[in-house]
Enzyme design. Structure first.
Site, PDB file in Angstrom:
ATOM      1  N   TRP A   3       0.813  -1.212   0.000  1.00 37.15           N
ATOM      2  CA  TRP A   3       0.000   0.000   0.000  1.00 37.15           C
ATOM      3  C   TRP A   3       0.847   1.262   0.000  1.00 37.15           C
ATOM      4  O   TRP A   3       0.423   2.283  -0.537  1.00 37.15           O
ATOM      5  CB  TRP A   3      -1.034  -0.037   1.109  1.00 37.15           C
ATOM      6  CG  TRP A   3      -0.669   0.369   2.503  1.00 37.15           C
ATOM      7  CD1 TRP A   3       0.299  -0.162   3.289  1.00 37.15           C
ATOM      8  CD2 TRP A   3      -1.338   1.364   3.295  1.00 37.15           C
ATOM      9  NE1 TRP A   3       0.283   0.437   4.527  1.00 37.15           N
ATOM     10  CE2 TRP A   3      -0.713   1.374   4.563  1.00 37.15           C
ATOM     11  CE3 TRP A   3      -2.413   2.229   3.068  1.00 37.15           C
ATOM     12  CZ2 TRP A   3      -1.112   2.223   5.596  1.00 37.15           C
ATOM     13  CZ3 TRP A   3      -2.815   3.071   4.102  1.00 37.15           C
ATOM     14  CH2 TRP A   3      -2.166   3.070   5.338  1.00 37.15           C
ATOM     15  N   ASN A   8       2.313  -8.446   1.476  1.00 38.06           N
ATOM     16  CA  ASN A   8       2.667  -7.265   2.263  1.00 38.06           C
ATOM     17  C   ASN A   8       3.906  -6.571   1.671  1.00 38.06           C
ATOM     18  O   ASN A   8       3.966  -5.353   1.536  1.00 38.06           O
ATOM     19  CB  ASN A   8       2.919  -7.753   3.694  1.00 38.06           C
ATOM     20  CG  ASN A   8       3.183  -6.663   4.702  1.00 38.06           C
ATOM     21  OD1 ASN A   8       2.849  -6.816   5.864  1.00 38.06           O
ATOM     22  ND2 ASN A   8       3.813  -5.564   4.326  1.00 38.06           N
ATOM     23  N   ARG A  42       0.253 -12.826   4.034  1.00 39.05           N
ATOM     24  CA  ARG A  42      -0.751 -11.765   4.153  1.00 39.05           C
ATOM     25  C   ARG A  42      -0.570 -10.759   3.026  1.00 39.05           C
ATOM     26  O   ARG A  42       0.455 -10.736   2.344  1.00 39.05           O
ATOM     27  CB  ARG A  42      -0.637 -11.052   5.509  1.00 39.05           C
ATOM     28  CG  ARG A  42       0.686 -10.337   5.741  1.00 39.05           C
ATOM     29  CD  ARG A  42       0.694  -9.609   7.089  1.00 39.05           C
ATOM     30  NE  ARG A  42       1.974  -8.959   7.355  1.00 39.05           N
ATOM     31  CZ  ARG A  42       2.972  -9.496   8.041  1.00 39.05           C
ATOM     32  NH1 ARG A  42       2.853 -10.723   8.518  1.00 39.05           N
ATOM     33  NH2 ARG A  42       4.097  -8.827   8.254  1.00 39.05           N
ATOM     34  N   ARG A  97       5.932 -13.027  13.987  1.00 38.91           N
ATOM     35  CA  ARG A  97       6.445 -12.503  12.722  1.00 38.91           C
ATOM     36  C   ARG A  97       7.973 -12.599  12.715  1.00 38.91           C
ATOM     37  O   ARG A  97       8.619 -12.132  13.653  1.00 38.91           O
ATOM     38  CB  ARG A  97       6.027 -11.051  12.530  1.00 38.91           C
ATOM     39  CG  ARG A  97       4.536 -10.833  12.319  1.00 38.91           C
ATOM     40  CD  ARG A  97       4.183  -9.354  12.438  1.00 38.91           C
ATOM     41  NE  ARG A  97       4.456  -8.844  13.781  1.00 38.91           N
ATOM     42  CZ  ARG A  97       4.755  -7.575  14.072  1.00 38.91           C
ATOM     43  NH1 ARG A  97       4.844  -6.679  13.099  1.00 38.91           N
ATOM     44  NH2 ARG A  97       4.981  -7.205  15.322  1.00 38.91           N
ATOM     45  N   ASP A 102      -0.043  -0.945  12.034  1.00 42.13           N
ATOM     46  CA  ASP A 102       0.586  -1.766  13.058  1.00 42.13           C
ATOM     47  C   ASP A 102       1.503  -0.895  13.927  1.00 42.13           C
ATOM     48  O   ASP A 102       2.578  -0.557  13.490  1.00 42.13           O
ATOM     49  CB  ASP A 102       1.345  -2.939  12.448  1.00 42.13           C
ATOM     50  CG  ASP A 102       2.220  -2.542  11.257  1.00 42.13           C
ATOM     51  OD1 ASP A 102       1.952  -1.531  10.577  1.00 42.13           O
ATOM     52  OD2 ASP A 102       3.193  -3.272  11.009  1.00 42.13           O
ATOM     53  N   GLU A 138       8.905   9.120   7.795  1.00 43.86           N
ATOM     54  CA  GLU A 138       7.809   8.164   7.645  1.00 43.86           C
ATOM     55  C   GLU A 138       6.499   8.678   8.222  1.00 43.86           C
ATOM     56  O   GLU A 138       5.430   8.449   7.659  1.00 43.86           O
ATOM     57  CB  GLU A 138       8.224   6.869   8.342  1.00 43.86           C
ATOM     58  CG  GLU A 138       7.206   5.764   8.307  1.00 43.86           C
ATOM     59  CD  GLU A 138       7.595   4.607   9.199  1.00 43.86           C
ATOM     60  OE1 GLU A 138       7.109   3.495   8.936  1.00 43.86           O
ATOM     61  OE2 GLU A 138       8.363   4.809  10.161  1.00 43.86           O
TER      62      GLU A 138
END
Length: 570
Positions: free
Chosen positions: A164, A201, A210, A282, A317, A501
């Site tokens: 994304w 992802n 995912r 993860r 997240d 970010e």
């Protein structure tokens, strides 16, 4: 060079029966050629390396757990693992030496030093080649998945392409007239859909379980602005595969049941949620996840792991949005929440499938996708609108009612033109009253210490808000979001000569905090949104390279007195 597997034969189509009483959706897939079935996915490093991976991560051999997840074995992992089992209990065994001998660790990226005196636009334009990567091939046991074309990474610790993130990066590439790079990135995502049946992802083996917020339809739409309907027809098969991934198993669901990413509510409404196919820690955040699970012994660890992974799939997240207790990450329950933003994005996918089908001359399928979009829009208005609060929110599968929390996700129905006009005005008012801050749009109003909460603001959500509000004539609020965020970006850049970010929007000129890793610079999606916003606030005949000193008038809106940029102390 890898040839992108953009095959057009044997494509997926759906037969849909839409009954007025129950809006029951029945999907029937046409037979596809065997060679178009997704390949068996390569194994992630935690499976390949078993106890060695766990031991390295458990002793925190590296400050960032992603380092070892990205390390490349120098030989067959089975041989390395056998050697490890023989050596690890010997006197004087040095785990770090063993890793250094048997693995190639990821290199630190070269520190980019921009030329002095660059404007904001010049700095961003100069970053595109710095952030571009090419991975036509990768080692047999590398966690990195090769892609056929060059791609732009976010920056910092993120050495791969992210799903994304890339759409918002591509907005900036288009503004910089790098349409070749836009086309390359769409081709890469099409290649992933053909290879794996979904867009992971990121292009790492440990991300294959995912996806992320489904923006592929937006990417194809962006490319079509340059290439016309040819882009829609070219990528129709991949759009269909994207939809099949998100809707997998819907045809067998009874009311009140869920399967992976799709849910059927008690009244038969079909909506979607985030889901990860694995329920283990993860690899890139191994010890963080284990620590989180251990902090709540009343829940099965596997349940917590899946909810953590599913939150990573959401892109948020982590956030209080997914948690029962905003101060306890172990109360996360992403999989029991139906997100309003995800369902707005899938509404857009259905609308784009209808448009692409029509462009391809398939009016029958176009009508079926339009019916699916209409059913989803009704579901959003029925189940994802909080009438008492006056905003769009998530649906809780456990309590079987809409949640109360206001988040920036409330703007997604406006972004995809799925909102009722009167409700859009209420969302605008709530946004202005509760989320709009001096430095832009806050992600939520909750201060949990998580990075997708207050006081952080993220570039993609600023753009969703800006465009969504503009779609419904809320131009002044849209300009407030744009102007305040741009001022924040400009002040931070003036002080540090970088874009980051995320930003602290409680003031201007400060990068955001929270999260599992230090603040990252670069930064792909901030670069893209900043360029879009610069071109939004300045007339085309007189483009600006930096943020002007005063807030411009919102087009077509009554304008308050011009505001000067808020001065901040360096």
């Amino acid at each position: 060079m890898i040839t992108p597997a953009l095959r057009h034969s044997g494509t997926l189509s759906f037969a849909i029966k839409l009954t007025v009483a129950s809006t029951l959706l029945t999907f029937a897939s046409l037979s596809a050629h065997a060679e178009e079935q997704p390949a068996s996915p390569p194994q992630p490093p935690d499976i390949l390396l078993g106890p060695l991976f766990n031991d390295v991560q458990s002793v925190k051999l590296f400050p960032d757990q992603k380092t070892f997840a990205d390390a490349v074995p120098n030989s067959d992992p089975l041989m390395i693992l056998a050697d490890y089992r023989m050596q690890r209990n010997q006197s004087g065994f040095d785990l770090r030496h063993f890793v250094d001998v048997n693995f190639t660790l990821p290199k630190e990226g070269e520190k980019y030093v921009p030329p002095e005196g660059q404007s904001l636009r010049e700095h961003i334009d100069g970053l595109w080649p710095v952030l571009t990567r090419t991975t036509e091939s990768a080692g047999k046991w590398d966690s990195l998945l090769p892609l056929p074309e060059p791609y732009v990474v976010p920056g910092g610790r993120f050495r791969e392409v992210y799903y994304w993130d890339s759409y918002f990066t591509m907005l900036g590439l288009a503004e910089s007239d790098h349409w070749d790079k836009v086309a390359d990135m769409v081709a890469n995502f099409g290649y992933e859909l053909d290879s794996w049946g979904h867009i992971p992802n990121g292009n790492r083996t440990y991300y294959l379980s995912r996806s992320q917020p489904p923006f592929f339809a937006f990417m194809v739409e962006l490319l079509a602005q340059h290439e016309g309907d040819d882009a829609l027809k070219k990528y129709l098969p991949q759009l269909q595969k994207e939809y099949a991934y998100w809707m997998e198993g819907v045809e067998n669901l009874q009311p009140g049941e869920q399967n992976k990413r799709v849910v059927k509510l008690d009244d038969g409404t079909v909506l979607n949620r985030y889901w990860d196919d694995r329920d283990t820690p993860r690899p890139e955040s191994w010890m963080e996840d284990i620590t989180t699970a251990k902090s709540n012994p009343n829940r099965p660890a596997t349940e917590i792991y899946r909810d953590l992974r599913s939150a990573a799939a959401s892109g948020w997240d982590f956030s209080s949005r997914w948690m029962d207790d905003p101060n306890q990450l172990s109360t996360i329950r992403t999989t029991s929440i139906v997100p309003v933003d995800l369902n707005a994005l899938l509404y857009k996918l259905e609308k784009m499938l209808a448009r692409a089908s029509k462009a391809a001359g398939d009016d029958a399928n176009a009508n079926q996708y339009e019916a699916l979009a209409s059913a989803r829009q009704k579901g959003i208005e029925t189940h994802l609108w909080n009438n008492q609060e006056g905003w769009y929110a998530d649906y809780d599968l456990k309590s079987k009612k809409v949640r109360n929390q206001l988040t920036a996700a409330t703007l997604f129905p406006l972004y995809v033109n799925a909102a009722a006009k009167d409700r859009a005005s209420k969302v605008a008012a709530a946004t202005q009253a509760h989320l709009l801050q001096p430095g832009g749009l806050s992600t939520t109003s909750v201060k949990s210490g998580q990075q997708w909460d207050a006081p952080n603001g993220w570039a993609p959500l600023q753009w969703v808000a800006t465009e969504g509000l503009q779609n419904y004539g809320q131009d002044n609020v849209a300009m407030d979001v744009t102007w305040r965020f741009l001022t924040n970006v400009q002040h931070t850049y003036d002080r540090e000569q970088k874009l980051v970010e995320k930003y602290d929007v409680s003031s201007t000129g400060t990068g955001g905090g929270g999260g599992e890793y230090p603040l990252q610079d670069g930064f792909g999606w901030t670069n893209g949104v900043t360029l879009k916003m610069l071109d939004l606030i300045c007339p085309k005949e007189k483009p600006c390279d930096s943020v002007p000193a005063t807030r411009p008038a919102a087009p077509g809106a009554s304008q308050p007195a011009p505001q000067k940029q808020v001065e901040t102390t360096p």
